[in-house]
Scaffold this motif. Structure first.
Motif, PDB file in Angstrom:
ATOM      1  N   ALA A   1      50.578  -4.334 -11.627  1.00  0.00           N
ATOM      2  CA  ALA A   1      51.644  -3.677 -12.385  1.00  0.00           C
ATOM      3  C   ALA A   1      51.174  -3.345 -13.800  1.00  0.00           C
ATOM      4  CB  ALA A   1      52.877  -4.574 -12.431  1.00  0.00           C
ATOM      5  N   ARG A   2      50.460  -4.303 -14.435  1.00  0.00           N
ATOM      6  CA  ARG A   2      49.965  -4.047 -15.792  1.00  0.00           C
ATOM      7  C   ARG A   2      49.010  -2.860 -15.809  1.00  0.00           C
ATOM      8  NH1 ARG A   2      47.259  -9.325 -17.664  1.00  0.00           N
ATOM      9  NH2 ARG A   2      46.249  -8.007 -19.227  1.00  0.00           N
ATOM     10  N   ALA A   3      48.091  -2.845 -14.831  1.00  0.00           N
ATOM     11  CA  ALA A   3      47.110  -1.745 -14.775  1.00  0.00           C
ATOM     12  C   ALA A   3      47.813  -0.408 -14.533  1.00  0.00           C
ATOM     13  CB  ALA A   3      46.077  -2.020 -13.682  1.00  0.00           C
ATOM     14  N   ASN A   4      48.815  -0.403 -13.634  1.00  0.00           N
ATOM     15  CA  ASN A   4      49.533   0.842 -13.358  1.00  0.00           C
ATOM     16  C   ASN A   4      50.302   1.325 -14.573  1.00  0.00           C
ATOM     17  OD1 ASN A   4      48.639   1.042 -10.758  1.00  0.00           O
ATOM     18  ND2 ASN A   4      50.385  -0.043  -9.876  1.00  0.00           N
ATOM     19  N   ARG A   5      50.920   0.388 -15.273  1.00  0.00           N
ATOM     20  CA  ARG A   5      51.686   0.763 -16.452  1.00  0.00           C
ATOM     21  C   ARG A   5      50.753   1.341 -17.520  1.00  0.00           C
ATOM     22  NH1 ARG A   5      56.252  -0.075 -19.647  1.00  0.00           N
ATOM     23  NH2 ARG A   5      55.519  -0.279 -21.778  1.00  0.00           N
TER      24      ARG A   5
ATOM     25  N   ASN B   1      60.260  -5.682  -7.952  1.00  0.00           N
ATOM     26  CA  ASN B   1      60.817  -6.163  -9.220  1.00  0.00           C
ATOM     27  C   ASN B   1      59.914  -5.833 -10.408  1.00  0.00           C
ATOM     28  OD1 ASN B   1      63.448  -7.275  -8.752  1.00  0.00           O
ATOM     29  ND2 ASN B   1      62.416  -8.721  -7.374  1.00  0.00           N
ATOM     30  N   GLN B   2      58.594  -5.896 -10.199  1.00  0.00           N
ATOM     31  CA  GLN B   2      57.659  -5.461 -11.260  1.00  0.00           C
ATOM     32  C   GLN B   2      57.915  -3.997 -11.595  1.00  0.00           C
ATOM     33  OE1 GLN B   2      55.460  -6.974 -13.058  1.00  0.00           O
ATOM     34  NE2 GLN B   2      55.054  -8.935 -12.028  1.00  0.00           N
ATOM     35  N   VAL B   3      58.072  -3.172 -10.551  1.00  0.00           N
ATOM     36  CA  VAL B   3      58.284  -1.741 -10.743  1.00  0.00           C
ATOM     37  C   VAL B   3      59.550  -1.500 -11.557  1.00  0.00           C
ATOM     38  CG1 VAL B   3      59.034   0.340  -9.526  1.00  0.00           C
ATOM     39  CG2 VAL B   3      56.992  -0.890  -8.756  1.00  0.00           C
ATOM     40  N   LEU B   4      60.640  -2.199 -11.206  1.00  0.00           N
ATOM     41  CA  LEU B   4      61.930  -1.971 -11.874  1.00  0.00           C
ATOM     42  C   LEU B   4      61.890  -2.375 -13.343  1.00  0.00           C
ATOM     43  CD1 LEU B   4      64.406  -3.135  -9.068  1.00  0.00           C
ATOM     44  CD2 LEU B   4      63.803  -0.793  -9.727  1.00  0.00           C
ATOM     45  N   GLN B   5      60.931  -3.237 -13.696  1.00  0.00           N
ATOM     46  CA  GLN B   5      60.821  -3.671 -15.087  1.00  0.00           C
ATOM     47  C   GLN B   5      59.934  -2.753 -15.930  1.00  0.00           C
ATOM     48  OE1 GLN B   5      59.744  -7.872 -15.013  1.00  0.00           O
ATOM     49  NE2 GLN B   5      61.350  -8.163 -13.473  1.00  0.00           N
TER      50      GLN B   5
ATOM     51  N   ALA C   1      63.057   3.338 -14.892  1.00  0.00           N
ATOM     52  CA  ALA C   1      62.604   2.851 -13.584  1.00  0.00           C
ATOM     53  C   ALA C   1      63.750   2.287 -12.752  1.00  0.00           C
ATOM     54  CB  ALA C   1      61.516   1.788 -13.772  1.00  0.00           C
ATOM     55  N   ARG C   2      64.886   1.982 -13.399  1.00  0.00           N
ATOM     56  CA  ARG C   2      66.054   1.450 -12.683  1.00  0.00           C
ATOM     57  C   ARG C   2      67.026   2.551 -12.277  1.00  0.00           C
ATOM     58  NH1 ARG C   2      65.651  -4.082 -13.384  1.00  0.00           N
ATOM     59  NH2 ARG C   2      67.566  -4.430 -12.238  1.00  0.00           N
TER      60      ARG C   2
END
Lengths: 409, 409
Positions: A118-122, A302-306, A311-312
């Motif tokens: 998630a960190r890398a994608n963000r 849940n990572q995605v939604l944060q 994203a929500r």
């Protein structure tokens, strides 16, 4: 590979002529998984033959990317190749067309730490934003086509030997890309006409909302003010007509980010960055997801939604009939380019400016005022099936049946 | 490839530890021919293990490049990926290390229009200049290693079946890269010590010129004011110690661009951008080439000499004993990384600032005032052999024998 020579030539021709609508004298930047070298070379040749003076291919290596998760220090996951993405943005700013070859291993990051992923994608989304903005506002003509690389084929056909799996996946790609017709370029023209007729009808209706009903689903998706439906060929700002996705079956528009109510359940698994999210169930209040679960991949969801506020909420709603060729294949492709064309779907995150009247010339503030969702992500997931009905809700509040049992009424 | 697993691991380790001297936390940008994927992955792994947070590989595809010469419109040859080169320069400016994997097909452009090749090379040199300047002034640590790709191996061993040729080329690369020693990292330390002793001796002598004598050669190469000899490991401006070339056997310095007199004949063929230049013969007056011919590739040579003013003078003179391992292999590698380490040589074009006292902090005007040649090109060609003697000419004009029969006196 020899039996693929002819269809690969055809796919390259469709990519350059239909997908890109490349102009003589226009440079081209291709991004591709390293396994797709044979197709990248054929597209390169077609582009030069069409008068491009310079084709640049940037190859992406799944195996090299995996080494990062296996051996890099913790600090790695906030780093990105900003210098490279800036360079790409410069190329598109200066008028180069963009072609992406899809086909990365959908299971690559299975088993890696979801937080690192998630960190890398963000981090990547943030430093890739200039590129994405130029693409989604259609500053230039662009397209995505697919290459059946072995790791992808094994995921789609896990019970077949690798060679058989690759051939089956190619067969499915060629059919979905309309290469099984006598003249694919002509077939694409007819298909685009159908999609444009559908778009025109929906634009004339000017629904205030869509209502999805089915098992686990009762969802009202308010549509954005001044929304426009889109689908099929697009005229980019440089005047060139491109088909951003090969294949494509959807017509789509922008939800109003504050006007989504109810609950919805996914009808197909979602393959996202190496993880598989199955049986997603979420509930919306005033356009925001307030409850979310999934039978598998809940941690990734849940990572995605944060990721951020957007994203929500939803940036896209798309209608695809259950009878679409991709849906009829019965395959799960583990790749959005295909799976989003198998069923009606919604997308978490960023809206497309082309889904607003005059949207490509509106500022992000002006778009937000009309209800456009803004986010670093845009993740499609499937909510349509033969058991799902869709009504259009008119400006006066009347429900008009649009799709019944997954088909256009 | 299985029997290559271990030596490739060793080569990757030497590349990262000896070649780059990579620092924990330092990003790395790799450029490589697409055939070199197995080595690029191993280097990527070693770099992550050494604490690099991000490794980016930019693959170059010979076959794709050739399509440009075969199908692109005429205007193509003045175009370059400036956006990409600028991005790379930004990465190096910000501290990323640089590794290049050599191994492109030396015969790729044989038969293509030499004028198109020259135009494309000139355009590339111009838009690549920021990168080259950061590398040659050692702004960051960098290195070049080699990968035995089939097209290269076939050129070096034309009479062997491809698999045999590839194995033979690997064997030669591993030997030349000192991987045939019990601990290659230790072997490189000893080799660097030898080269540094030689450099120190030559710097103490402070010759005003070198005099080369042999068949077809009687050449006096005046050395630049404040010249410095170099060879082996280098301390980059970021404080890291790197070996820019794996392998390396040479000690080298900067000629004075206006003080070169006489004639010289090449002792080995020069492979340049897909063409082979054999039996080059040139005459210098006041530092400029005033006559030039070659038994083969004369048209390419003349294109090169017309690049700019500096292309007709010399930016480097290097001494390599005839007993160097690469010379003793008896092979022509068709690749400068190897061939320049087989014999004493000179280079047309750009001088290195490291060959001047405090040179990395001098402006290009200050360097030029000391005799540094400036050019878009830097092309090494071999003038040493067992039949060539070299004298050092002292400040008082005395000739001191330096090399006799190709060996250090």
């Amino acid at each position: 590979m020899e039996h693929l020579e002819h269809p690969l030539d055809q796919l390259a021709k469709v990519a350059v002529q239909v997908g890109l609508g490349l102009r003589e004298g226009q440079e081209l930047v291709i991004t591709a998984p390293i396994e797709a070298v044979p197709l990248a070379r054929k597209i390169t040749e077609q582009a030069y033959r069409a008068g491009s003076p310079l084709v640049t291919v940037l190859y992406d290596d799944d195996a090299g990317n995996l080494l990062r998760y296996q051996h890099a220090p913790e600090a790695s996951f906030d780093k990105t190749q900003k210098w490279l993405f800036n360079g790409m943005a410069d190329a598109f700013q200066d008028g180069a067309a963009r072609l992406h070859i899809a086909g990365n291993d959908p299971s690559l990051l299975k088993g890696q730490n979801p937080e690192s992923v998630a960190r890398a994608n963000r981090a990547r989304s943030m430093s890739y934003k200039r590129v994405i903005d130029l693409i989604t506002t259609h500053h230039i003509n662009w397209t995505i086509v697919a290459f059946a690389q072995p790791a992808w084929a094994r995921t789609v056909f896990p019970n077949d030997p690798q060679e058989v799996a690759v051939d089956k996946l190619w067969d499915a790609i060629f059919k979905a890309s309309r290469l099984d017709t006598p003249d694919p370029v002509v077939a694409w023209a007819a298909h685009n006409q159908n999609l444009h007729n559908r778009v025109q009808y929906l634009n004339e209706r000017r629904y205030q909302a869509l209502h999805f009903k089915g098992p686990g689903t009762d969802l009202v998706v308010g549509l954005a003010d001044d929304h426009q439906w889109a689908g099929g060929a697009v005229k980019a700002k440089n005047g060139l007509i491109c088909n951003p996705n090969i294949p494509t079956e959807e017509v789509f528009t922008a939800p109003h980010k504050d006007r989504i109510e109810g609950y919805v359940r996914s009808t197909k698994p979602l393959s996202y960055q190496g993880s598989l999210l199955e049986d997603i169930q979420v509930r919306f209040e005033k356009g925001r997801i307030v409850e979310a679960r999934a039978r598998s991949g809940a941690d990734v969801l849940n990572q995605v939604l944060q990721t951020d506020e957007g994203a929500r909420s939803l940036g896209e709603v798309a209608l695809v009939p259950h009878s679409s060729p991709i849906s009829q294949s019965g395959l799960l492709f583990y790749n959005t380019l295909f799976d989003e064309n198998a069923a009606s779907h919604i997308a978490l995150g960023q809206a497309y400016s082309q889904c607003f009247l005059g949207g490509n010339n509106l500022t992000s503030e002006e778009l937000a005022a009309r209800g456009a969702c803004s986010s670093l992500i845009h993740i499609d997931w499937m909510i349509g099936s033969s058991e799902v009905d869709v009504d259009g809700i008119s400006q006066s509040g009347q429900a008009e049946p649009l799709m019944h049992g997954g088909e256009w009424v």
